[in-house]
Scaffold this active site. Structure first.
Site, PDB file in Angstrom:
ATOM      1  N   THR A  14      10.696   1.474  -2.378  1.00  0.00           N
ATOM      2  CA  THR A  14      11.307   1.655  -3.687  1.00  0.00           C
ATOM      3  C   THR A  14      10.387   1.288  -4.848  1.00  0.00           C
ATOM      4  OG1 THR A  14      13.010   0.712  -5.130  1.00  0.00           O
ATOM      5  CG2 THR A  14      12.364  -0.626  -3.272  1.00  0.00           C
ATOM      6  N   LYS A  17      12.056  -5.597  -0.087  1.00  0.00           N
ATOM      7  CA  LYS A  17      11.455  -4.284   0.213  1.00  0.00           C
ATOM      8  C   LYS A  17       9.927  -4.376   0.286  1.00  0.00           C
ATOM      9  CE  LYS A  17      14.915  -1.280   0.557  1.00  0.00           C
ATOM     10  NZ  LYS A  17      15.060  -0.203   1.527  1.00  0.00           N
TER      11      LYS A  17
END
Ligand code: NAP
Ligand code: F7E
Length: 345
Positions: free
Chosen positions: A133, A161
């Site tokens: 992301t 992430k």
């Protein structure tokens, strides 16, 4: 010819639903992993079951990214050619409230899949996609972000992430696993989760128009996001796994808008004429037709720290994957409005 098999973690989410349809149309057999919930939450994929041409190749199985044994079992059972890890606690604001859980699912969940691929050592070389992301860039000062931009995450979600990104790189280098990181900027659709800002704005304004809601409450109006359409972005995921070599790619539109700009465009298309008054937390959007307040700001929708500015440079994907976005922000808003009008909530 034997069908390719895909295993999708996060099949009930926005991207899981678009990717399933995309792969089924490419003649894959798709196994989707759903987790147990107290009420049925397969609304986004129910129409696949109703589609006579798709349903026989679409199978849902239970599993959970917090459960290593379920992951190994699913991989052994389905023997996939491709695994897409789309499962996550994906809400940035919520990740401040459930940081440990977000890290467990998003970081360790990714590690659990990679470790299962490594340990199972199946004859077939499995290709792995990790849903990275733009939140990993977080508080960067770079005007455009690409694969070389340094990560500076600004939430437990973003940090979790980054772990997932680097463990994917690590397993690729250490164990020669065909593993790719997609670094995707915000992508939306008519089936976007209702608490993400684009869907919340469109749903809220249409409810107000229909007399079912009085006001819409938002947080920071001035952060900027690079918004694309989920339909375009799942194609990029698939393309990454069709290359000769595994690699990491940024996927974005190269355009960025504030939340306020998004709200202005949506309001105009829905038929409101609005003006903004006040400043800071007191800023409001007023309906010029009747002087009623349509949008107000509320502290609870602000984050402890904000990602102010994101704008992707997807030149590498354009060159190598031959990928570019087909939808503009206006197509996206139009499609979201049309869906909301047909399916009022
Ligand atoms: P989403 O709509 O929130 O879907 C997330 C999916 O993960 C859902 O199917 C959810 O299941 C599942 N899930 C959550 N926790 C799980 C667990 N413990 N075990 C198994 N499954 C679990 O997210 P999305 O927008 O489709 O995004 C897909 C992926 O891309 C996510 O990893 C997200 O972080 C990442 N991403 C999204 C964007 C974006 O703008 N959409 C941009 C960059 C990256 P339930 O339906 O049961 O909740
Ligand atoms: O917020 C601001 C908020 O929650 C966008 C996830 O898919 O994309 C998504 O994360 C912006 C932020 O998305 C409200 O402060 C204002 O600046 O729609 P969002 P996100 O945080 O960018 C990335 C790429 C992902 O990977 C994530 O999984 O909008 N904002 N007012 C608001 N946001 C929300 N949710 N609600 C508001 O009322």
């Amino acid at each position: 010819m034997k069908k390719k098999i895909a295993l999708i973690f996060g099949v009930t989410g926005q991207d899981g639903a678009y990717l399933s349809r995309f792969l089924l149309k490419k003649n894959y057999k798709v196994f989707g992993v759903k987790r147990r919930s107290s009420i049925i939450n397969t609304q986004r994929i129910d129409d696949i079951y109703r589609d006579i041409n798709l349903k026989s190749d679409f199978v849902l199985l239970y599993g959970d990214l917090t459960d290593s044994s379920s992951i190994s079992h699913l991989i052994k059972k389905t023997k996939p050619n491709e695994i897409y890890n789309l499962a996550a606690q994906s809400h940035v604001k919520v990740s401040f409230e459930v940081p440990e859980y977000s890290a467990d699912v998003n970081s360790l969940g990714t590690l659990r899949i990679l470790d299962a691929i490594k340990n199972l050592n199946l004859e077939k070389k499995i290709k792995f996609y990790q849903a990275g992301t733009s939140e990993m860039f977080g508080r960067t000062k770079e005007k455009f972000q690409n694969e070389k931009t340094q990560f500076y995450p600004a939430s437990p979600y973003g940090v979790s992430k980054c772990f997932a990104h680097w463990i994917t790189v690590n397993y690729r280098e250490a164990y020669n696993i065909f593993a790719c990181n997609g670094i995707l900027f915000n992508h939306e659709s008519p089936i976007r989760g209702e608490t993400f800002v684009t869907r919340k704005i469109i749903q809220g304004l249409i409810r107000i128009k229909n007399g079912n809601q009085k006001k819409l409450f938002l947080g920071n109006l001035y952060s900027k996001r690079d918004w694309g359409h989920a339909k375009d972005y799942v194609e990029a995921m698939w393309k990454m796994l069709q290359q000769k070599k595994p690699d990491d790619y940024v996927i974005g539109t190269g355009k960025t808008f504030t939340i306020k700009e998004f709200a202005n465009r949506a309001a105009k298309k829905i038929g409101f004429k609005i003006k903004w008054i006040g400043k800071g937390i007191n800023e409001k959007a007023v309906d010029i037709a009747n002087n009623k307040v349509l949008i107000e700001c509320k502290k609870r929708y602000f984050r402890p720290v904000e990602v102010d500015y994101l704008k992707g440079n997807a030149q590498k994907a354009k060159k190598i994957l031959k990928w570019s976005p087909k939808n503009s922000i206006d197509n996206l808003i139009d499609e979201m409005i049309e869906h909301e009008l047909k399916n009022p909530s």
